[in-house]
Design a protein around this motif. Structure first.
Motif, PDB file in Angstrom:
ATOM      1  N   ILE A 122      -2.606  12.505  -5.948  1.00 26.76           N
ATOM      2  CA  ILE A 122      -2.339  12.311  -4.522  1.00 26.76           C
ATOM      3  C   ILE A 122      -3.424  11.505  -3.834  1.00 26.76           C
ATOM      4  CG2 ILE A 122      -1.934  13.454  -2.324  1.00 26.76           C
ATOM      5  CD1 ILE A 122      -0.766  15.788  -3.947  1.00 26.76           C
ATOM      6  N   ASP A 123      -4.661  11.933  -3.921  1.00 28.95           N
ATOM      7  CA  ASP A 123      -5.729  11.238  -3.186  1.00 28.95           C
ATOM      8  C   ASP A 123      -7.021  11.140  -3.985  1.00 28.95           C
ATOM      9  OD1 ASP A 123      -6.476  13.864  -3.152  1.00 28.95           O
ATOM     10  OD2 ASP A 123      -6.946  13.946  -1.033  1.00 28.95           O
ATOM     11  N   PRO A 124      -6.932  10.702  -5.230  1.00 33.42           N
ATOM     12  CA  PRO A 124      -8.155  10.679  -6.034  1.00 33.42           C
ATOM     13  C   PRO A 124      -9.086   9.522  -5.679  1.00 33.42           C
ATOM     14  CG  PRO A 124      -6.389   9.690  -7.264  1.00 33.42           C
ATOM     15  CD  PRO A 124      -5.777  10.213  -5.971  1.00 33.42           C
ATOM     16  N   VAL A 125     -10.354   9.756  -5.908  1.00 36.43           N
ATOM     17  CA  VAL A 125     -11.312   8.654  -5.925  1.00 36.43           C
ATOM     18  C   VAL A 125     -11.026   7.914  -7.226  1.00 36.43           C
ATOM     19  CG1 VAL A 125     -13.753   8.071  -6.097  1.00 36.43           C
ATOM     20  CG2 VAL A 125     -13.019   9.936  -4.599  1.00 36.43           C
ATOM     21  N   LEU A 126     -10.851   6.610  -7.134  1.00 33.97           N
ATOM     22  CA  LEU A 126     -10.485   5.833  -8.322  1.00 33.97           C
ATOM     23  C   LEU A 126     -11.661   5.106  -8.961  1.00 33.97           C
ATOM     24  CD1 LEU A 126      -7.078   4.396  -7.057  1.00 33.97           C
ATOM     25  CD2 LEU A 126      -7.463   6.341  -8.593  1.00 33.97           C
ATOM     26  N   PHE A 127     -12.852   5.265  -8.418  1.00 35.71           N
ATOM     27  CA  PHE A 127     -14.064   4.668  -8.987  1.00 35.71           C
ATOM     28  C   PHE A 127     -13.872   3.176  -9.271  1.00 35.71           C
ATOM     29  CE2 PHE A 127     -13.959   9.155 -10.470  1.00 35.71           C
ATOM     30  CZ  PHE A 127     -14.976   9.633  -9.677  1.00 35.71           C
ATOM     31  N   LEU A 128     -13.258   2.468  -8.327  1.00 31.48           N
ATOM     32  CA  LEU A 128     -12.956   1.048  -8.527  1.00 31.48           C
ATOM     33  C   LEU A 128     -14.205   0.200  -8.723  1.00 31.48           C
ATOM     34  CD1 LEU A 128     -10.046   0.600  -5.966  1.00 31.48           C
ATOM     35  CD2 LEU A 128      -9.887   0.975  -8.437  1.00 31.48           C
ATOM     36  N   ALA A 129     -15.322   0.622  -8.177  1.00 25.65           N
ATOM     37  CA  ALA A 129     -16.564  -0.142  -8.331  1.00 25.65           C
ATOM     38  C   ALA A 129     -17.110  -0.083  -9.757  1.00 25.65           C
ATOM     39  CB  ALA A 129     -17.616   0.380  -7.354  1.00 25.65           C
ATOM     40  N   HIS A 130     -16.552   0.778 -10.590  1.00 22.44           N
ATOM     41  CA  HIS A 130     -17.038   0.926 -11.960  1.00 22.44           C
ATOM     42  C   HIS A 130     -16.317   0.020 -12.959  1.00 22.44           C
ATOM     43  CE1 HIS A 130     -19.895   4.271 -11.455  1.00 22.44           C
ATOM     44  NE2 HIS A 130     -19.149   4.522 -10.404  1.00 22.44           N
ATOM     45  N   ALA A 131     -15.374  -0.768 -12.482  1.00 21.41           N
ATOM     46  CA  ALA A 131     -14.677  -1.715 -13.361  1.00 21.41           C
ATOM     47  C   ALA A 131     -14.366  -2.958 -12.532  1.00 21.41           C
ATOM     48  CB  ALA A 131     -13.395  -1.108 -13.921  1.00 21.41           C
ATOM     49  N   ALA A 132     -14.984  -4.066 -12.875  1.00 20.22           N
ATOM     50  CA  ALA A 132     -14.916  -5.280 -12.061  1.00 20.22           C
ATOM     51  C   ALA A 132     -13.494  -5.730 -11.756  1.00 20.22           C
ATOM     52  CB  ALA A 132     -15.686  -6.405 -12.745  1.00 20.22           C
ATOM     53  N   ASP A 133     -12.584  -5.575 -12.700  1.00 24.39           N
ATOM     54  CA  ASP A 133     -11.221  -6.052 -12.468  1.00 24.39           C
ATOM     55  C   ASP A 133     -10.258  -4.969 -11.993  1.00 24.39           C
ATOM     56  OD1 ASP A 133     -11.443  -4.814 -14.923  1.00 24.39           O
ATOM     57  OD2 ASP A 133     -10.218  -6.264 -16.001  1.00 24.39           O
ATOM     58  N   ALA A 134     -10.727  -3.754 -11.793  1.00 23.43           N
ATOM     59  CA  ALA A 134      -9.857  -2.669 -11.339  1.00 23.43           C
ATOM     60  C   ALA A 134      -9.256  -2.921  -9.956  1.00 23.43           C
ATOM     61  CB  ALA A 134     -10.595  -1.335 -11.369  1.00 23.43           C
ATOM     62  N   PRO A 135     -10.022  -3.413  -8.975  1.00 21.35           N
ATOM     63  CA  PRO A 135      -9.393  -3.682  -7.668  1.00 21.35           C
ATOM     64  C   PRO A 135      -8.237  -4.680  -7.773  1.00 21.35           C
ATOM     65  CG  PRO A 135     -11.771  -3.637  -7.432  1.00 21.35           C
ATOM     66  CD  PRO A 135     -11.472  -3.611  -8.916  1.00 21.35           C
ATOM     67  N   GLN A 136      -8.391  -5.690  -8.606  1.00 21.93           N
ATOM     68  CA  GLN A 136      -7.318  -6.671  -8.796  1.00 21.93           C
ATOM     69  C   GLN A 136      -6.101  -6.018  -9.441  1.00 21.93           C
ATOM     70  OE1 GLN A 136      -7.103  -9.821  -7.712  1.00 21.93           O
ATOM     71  NE2 GLN A 136      -5.028  -9.950  -8.542  1.00 21.93           N
ATOM     72  N   ARG A 137      -6.335  -5.179 -10.451  1.00 21.21           N
ATOM     73  CA  ARG A 137      -5.214  -4.490 -11.105  1.00 21.21           C
ATOM     74  C   ARG A 137      -4.486  -3.580 -10.120  1.00 21.21           C
ATOM     75  NH1 ARG A 137      -8.897  -4.085 -15.454  1.00 21.21           N
ATOM     76  NH2 ARG A 137      -9.332  -1.910 -14.977  1.00 21.21           N
ATOM     77  N   LEU A 138      -5.229  -2.897  -9.260  1.00 24.21           N
ATOM     78  CA  LEU A 138      -4.589  -2.041  -8.258  1.00 24.21           C
ATOM     79  C   LEU A 138      -3.786  -2.887  -7.276  1.00 24.21           C
ATOM     80  CD1 LEU A 138      -4.030   0.695  -7.000  1.00 24.21           C
ATOM     81  CD2 LEU A 138      -6.205   0.497  -5.768  1.00 24.21           C
ATOM     82  N   ALA A 139      -4.353  -4.001  -6.830  1.00 26.74           N
ATOM     83  CA  ALA A 139      -3.636  -4.891  -5.906  1.00 26.74           C
ATOM     84  C   ALA A 139      -2.343  -5.398  -6.549  1.00 26.74           C
ATOM     85  CB  ALA A 139      -4.533  -6.056  -5.497  1.00 26.74           C
ATOM     86  N   GLU A 140      -2.394  -5.741  -7.823  1.00 23.55           N
ATOM     87  CA  GLU A 140      -1.197  -6.210  -8.525  1.00 23.55           C
ATOM     88  C   GLU A 140      -0.155  -5.104  -8.645  1.00 23.55           C
ATOM     89  OE1 GLU A 140      -2.806  -7.789 -12.159  1.00 23.55           O
ATOM     90  OE2 GLU A 140      -3.628  -9.570 -11.143  1.00 23.55           O
ATOM     91  N   ALA A 141      -0.608  -3.884  -8.884  1.00 25.67           N
ATOM     92  CA  ALA A 141       0.327  -2.754  -8.970  1.00 25.67           C
ATOM     93  C   ALA A 141       1.001  -2.514  -7.621  1.00 25.67           C
ATOM     94  CB  ALA A 141      -0.396  -1.493  -9.437  1.00 25.67           C
ATOM     95  N   ILE A 142       0.233  -2.613  -6.545  1.00 25.96           N
ATOM     96  CA  ILE A 142       0.799  -2.448  -5.194  1.00 25.96           C
ATOM     97  C   ILE A 142       1.781  -3.581  -4.911  1.00 25.96           C
ATOM     98  CG2 ILE A 142       0.275  -2.481  -2.722  1.00 25.96           C
ATOM     99  CD1 ILE A 142      -2.426  -1.108  -3.484  1.00 25.96           C
ATOM    100  N   ALA A 143       1.375  -4.811  -5.219  1.00 24.01           N
ATOM    101  CA  ALA A 143       2.244  -5.976  -4.968  1.00 24.01           C
ATOM    102  C   ALA A 143       3.550  -5.848  -5.761  1.00 24.01           C
ATOM    103  CB  ALA A 143       1.513  -7.268  -5.335  1.00 24.01           C
ATOM    104  N   GLY A 144       3.469  -5.338  -6.970  1.00 22.46           N
ATOM    105  CA  GLY A 144       4.673  -5.155  -7.770  1.00 22.46           C
ATOM    106  C   GLY A 144       5.661  -4.192  -7.133  1.00 22.46           C
ATOM    107  N   ARG A 145       5.157  -3.226  -6.429  1.00 20.87           N
ATOM    108  CA  ARG A 145       6.034  -2.273  -5.747  1.00 20.87           C
ATOM    109  C   ARG A 145       6.588  -2.850  -4.446  1.00 20.87           C
ATOM    110  NH1 ARG A 145       3.691   0.833  -9.177  1.00 20.87           N
ATOM    111  NH2 ARG A 145       4.217   2.997  -9.559  1.00 20.87           N
ATOM    112  N   VAL A 146       5.773  -3.631  -3.756  1.00 18.35           N
ATOM    113  CA  VAL A 146       6.198  -4.221  -2.499  1.00 18.35           C
ATOM    114  C   VAL A 146       7.281  -5.264  -2.734  1.00 18.35           C
ATOM    115  CG1 VAL A 146       5.437  -5.677  -0.562  1.00 18.35           C
ATOM    116  CG2 VAL A 146       4.010  -3.777  -1.338  1.00 18.35           C
ATOM    117  N   HIS A 147       7.135  -6.017  -3.813  1.00 20.18           N
ATOM    118  CA  HIS A 147       8.086  -7.104  -4.094  1.00 20.18           C
ATOM    119  C   HIS A 147       9.275  -6.635  -4.912  1.00 20.18           C
ATOM    120  CE1 HIS A 147       5.423  -9.948  -2.303  1.00 20.18           C
ATOM    121  NE2 HIS A 147       4.441  -9.609  -3.102  1.00 20.18           N
ATOM    122  N   ALA A 148       9.274  -5.395  -5.343  1.00 20.70           N
ATOM    123  CA  ALA A 148      10.377  -4.889  -6.184  1.00 20.70           C
ATOM    124  C   ALA A 148      11.603  -4.561  -5.355  1.00 20.70           C
ATOM    125  CB  ALA A 148       9.924  -3.658  -6.944  1.00 20.70           C
TER     126      ALA A 148
END
Length: 148
Positions: A122-148
Motif C-alpha cells: 500500500i504505502d511502502p518506502v521503495l528505496f528508489l535512491a538505492h538503484a539509479a534506474d529505479a525511478p525511471q522503471r517506476l515512471a515507465e510502470a506508471i506510464a504503462g498504466r496511464v496509457h493502457a
C-alpha cells in the motif's frame, strides 16, 4: 516507521499492557514475533516494480536496538540478494492476485531460509535512491498504466 513499537516477552508483557491497550483503542495493531537475526544479519527489502524485481536493500538497526528504520538510527545499504532469496520473494509476491504497480517484500535470512516479515503493498518506502534506474522503471510502470 516503527510508530509505537515496543518489544516484550511473556515476562515483560504486563509492563507494556497500558501502551498496547492504548494502541489497540486507536485502531488496529500489528503483532510480530521477534526475530533476533534482525539485530545481526539485518532485514532485507526487495523492491518490485510492475511485479518485476528492481533492487534490494539491507536494513540494520543501530547498536542495542531492534528497529531498522532510519528514524530510530537504523541504516540501509544497497545489496544484491542471492538467487534463492529472490526466488522466495517472487513466490511470496505470486500469492497476491491482480496487477501491482509496486511491492516490497521484507524478510530475514536465517538458517538457510528466507522468512517473510512483511509484504508491503500500500504505502511502502521503495528505496528508489538505492538503484539509479529505479525511478525511471517506476515512471515507465506508471506510464504503462496511464496509457493502457
Amino acid at each position: 516507521s516503527a510508530y509505537r513499537t515496543f518489544r516484550c516477552d511473556p515476562a515483560t508483557a504486563a509492563d507494556h499492557q497500558t501502551d498496547f491497550a492504548a494502541a489497540l483503542a486507536d485502531g488496529a495493531v500489528l503483532v510480530q514475533a521477534f526475530v533476533p537475526a534482525v539485530q545481526t544479519a539485518g532485514e532485507l527489502s526487495l523492491v518490485f516494480l510492475d511485479r518485476r524485481y528492481s533492487h534490494a536493500v539491507r536494513k540494520r538497526p543501530r547498536a542495542g536496538d531492534f528497529r531498522v528504520q532510519a528514524d530510530h538510527g537504523g541504516t540501509r545499504e544497497t545489496c544484491e540478494p542471492p538467487a534463492w532469496i529472490l526466488a522466495r520473494a517472487e513466490a511470496c509476491l505470486a500469492a497476491v492476485p491482480g496487477p501491482l504497480l509496486y511491492a516490497r517484500v521484507d524478510g530475514i535470512e536465517q538458517g538457510g531460509t528466507f522468512s517473510l516479515m512483511e509484504l508491503e503493498l500500500i504505502d511502502p518506502v521503495l528505496f528508489l535512491a538505492h538503484a539509479a534506474d529505479a525511478p525511471q522503471r517506476l515512471a515507465e510502470a506508471i506510464a504503462g498504466r496511464v496509457h493502457a
